[in-house]
Design a protein around this motif. Sequence first.
Motif, short mmCIF file in Angstrom:
data_model
loop_
_atom_site.label_atom_id
_atom_site.label_comp_id
_atom_site.label_asym_id
_atom_site.label_seq_id
_atom_site.Cartn_x
_atom_site.Cartn_y
_atom_site.Cartn_z
N LYS A 151 0.99 -1.25 0.19
CA LYS A 151 0.32 -0.02 -0.35
C LYS A 151 0.85 1.22 0.20
O LYS A 151 0.28 2.51 -0.56
CB LYS A 151 -0.66 0.06 1.12
N GLU A 201 -8.87 -0.18 4.96
CA GLU A 201 -7.56 -0.43 3.67
C GLU A 201 -8.18 0.82 2.96
O GLU A 201 -6.73 1.06 2.04
CB GLU A 201 -7.86 -1.37 3.76
N SER A 203 -9.48 1.58 -1.20
CA SER A 203 -9.22 1.09 -2.23
C SER A 203 -9.62 1.52 -3.15
O SER A 203 -10.75 1.76 -3.31
CB SER A 203 -9.31 -1.04 -2.67
N LYS A 219 -4.91 -0.61 -4.85
CA LYS A 219 -3.94 -0.55 -3.34
C LYS A 219 -2.96 0.52 -3.01
O LYS A 219 -3.24 0.33 -2.35
CB LYS A 219 -3.25 -2.22 -3.13
#
Length: 341
Positions: A151, A201, A203, A219
């Motif tokens: 990432k 996270e 995306s 990502k």
Amino acid sequence: MRLVQITNGSERRVAVVDEPELVLLQQDVTSTYALALRALETQQSLSELVLSLQSGDRLPYDEVYGGASPWRLLAPIDVPGDPQKVLVSGTGLTHLGSARERQAMHAAAGTVVEEVDESRMTDSMRMFAWGQQRGRPAAGEIGIAPEWFYKGDGSVVKAPGEALTVPGHAEDGGEEAEIATVYVIAANGVPHRIGMTTGNEFSDHVFERRNYLNLAGSKLRECSIGPELVLDPDFQDVPGFARVLRGSEILWEKQIRTGETNMAHSLANMEHHHFKFAGHRQAGMVHIHFLGADALSFGSGVRLTSGDIAEVQFEGFGRALRNPIVADEPLKAPVRVQVMR
């Protein structure tokens, strides 16, 4: 035991969560990173070291969490002044729910998750099936490698309450409610797990849906963790929820589960395949590794827009992680590279 990092703009502190208050550690403890290194250097238990360093100072957690205090929450782990010492990565296709979401994005019409004919599976489902078969090896054995993605460095990690930005070159931005593990590498190159934390996270699922080979690029986005870093939590079966708020309305909400009983790969197998690379065992490095999502709003047809708020909470992991969404102006010109002469 749960830790937070806070700042008032001129100083930083680490605190222990003792609801409804935060118990500050001594004034010279300015980061969780330094605290972990001290525990390694002195060969102490991290939790015992924390207990020995508590001061008598307390703050009302509600005020800090709600933004009514001069103190604000930071991400619960960073390397102050040196974000390049942080590697942010993740493992995908770990939960049955994530496999269903991925299959829905990439499969041809009529292909289903339960398909057993490997020749008809998407590559995503084939990798998930391998994890189900060989992702939980016996102690001392090595299982199959899971999906892995990068990432960014520590600069992509946003604090609780900070905005997650959809960059101008992106096609979308969507939440991914996960648990992230946090590690520090000792002077002898041995990885040590500090704890776990709630994570979003984040995306670009539209870009990924165009072709699964876009996963790597999808990502490379901001993410958020916190507010609390949990030392040695129970990670067997962890219920939680994810929701998206638009104004005063709940746009989307889902009960989710994580933990090893809900995953194809064991934690030990994921850790082996992350740290088997020598470059991931450099002394002093911090690793933040996302463990995969059970469900995402994109799979329900939701597209996040500026002003939406993504919220994630897991039982036993402290208060909810909330982040507003903002979108940059679309990129109108290519990035130009200067030639050195």
